[in-house]
Design an enzyme around this catalytic site. Structure first.
Site, short mmCIF file in Angstrom:
data_model
loop_
_atom_site.label_atom_id
_atom_site.label_comp_id
_atom_site.label_asym_id
_atom_site.label_seq_id
_atom_site.Cartn_x
_atom_site.Cartn_y
_atom_site.Cartn_z
N ILE A 1 0.83 -1.19 0.00
CA ILE A 1 0.00 0.00 0.00
C ILE A 1 0.87 1.25 0.00
O ILE A 1 1.70 1.45 0.90
CB ILE A 1 -0.94 0.02 1.22
N LYS A 2 0.65 2.08 -1.01
CA LYS A 2 1.43 3.31 -1.14
C LYS A 2 0.64 4.45 -0.49
O LYS A 2 -0.52 4.70 -0.85
CB LYS A 2 1.67 3.58 -2.63
N ILE A 3 1.27 5.12 0.45
CA ILE A 3 0.60 6.17 1.22
C ILE A 3 1.47 7.42 1.23
O ILE A 3 2.69 7.32 1.46
CB ILE A 3 0.33 5.69 2.67
#
Length: 217
Positions: A82-84
């Site tokens: 997950i890219k945050i």
């Protein structure tokens, strides 16, 4: 050093995978939007090609919504990361997700202080943007050196993904510094093959071989 491909284009991913040089893929909303396909469908398709980390970015800005979106993305495939974005809400979401063993790639990092916060929050990957720093007359690779040193000093488990890579020398410099990963656009990956002496050498070998065949007929 691992090489990730920074794209959402399946043909580029398939081509690079056939070369045997990529270990994962990073995407972002801009890259996916260029493909005109449903986001989750494209992430699933990428995971079917590359059996390594595939970063999929949340579009929510509120930490609660980030977590909800992240959990849905994580269900697509075990390789999804997950890219945050690096914000206060992003840090809060990263803490919660990391405690649930959901891997986070914290993106849009432009300082060693931001990288330190991301790693403290539990990010599995930190993505400093070297090219964009170079664009404003800062030193992107100096930032990579600083983050490498911080990880060594405190034994963080996070890996550095060098992002916003503009040319092969960014990649070589990152490798010399000791960065874990670079993520590169397809055109930059292609340019790594190129050297004029290689082309000259191939042309000479082929000419010599053709001359040899003509002499021995």
């Amino acid at each position: 050093m691992k090489i990730f491909l920074d794209t959402a284009n399946l043909e580029e991913i398939k081509t690079a995978a056939d070369w045997g040089v990529i270990d994962g893929v990073t995407t972002n909303p801009t890259l996916v939007a260029k493909e005109n396909v449903p986001f989750e469908k494209r992430i699933k398709e990428i995971c079917e090609i590359v059996k390594g980390p595939v970063s999929a970015e949340v579009t929510a800005l509120n930490w609660n919504e980030m977590i909800e979106e992240a959990k849905k993305l994580a269900e697509i495939d075990k390789h999804v990361v997950i890219k945050i974005p690096m914000t206060k809400d992003g840090l809060k979401a990263t803490k919660v997700l990391s405690e649930e063993n959901i891997a986070v790639n914290m993106t849009l990092i432009f300082s060693s202080a931001q990288a330190l916060l991301a790693m403290k929050a539990g990010a599995r990957y930190v993505s400093p943007f070297v090219g964009r720093l170079d664009d404003i007359s800062s030193d992107g690779m100096k930032l990579i050196e600083e983050i490498v040193q911080i990880i060594e000093n405190y034994d963080f488990r996070a890996e550095i993904i060098v992002a916003s890579v503009r040319h092969p020398m960014h990649i070589v410099h990152a490798a010399l510094i000791g960065a874990d990963i670079v993520t590169v656009p397809f055109k930059v990956l292609q340019s790594m093959f190129n050297h004029p002496l290689t082309d000259i050498g191939i042309d000479r070998f082929m000419k010599d071989w053709k001359d040899y065949q003509n002499r021995t007929k």
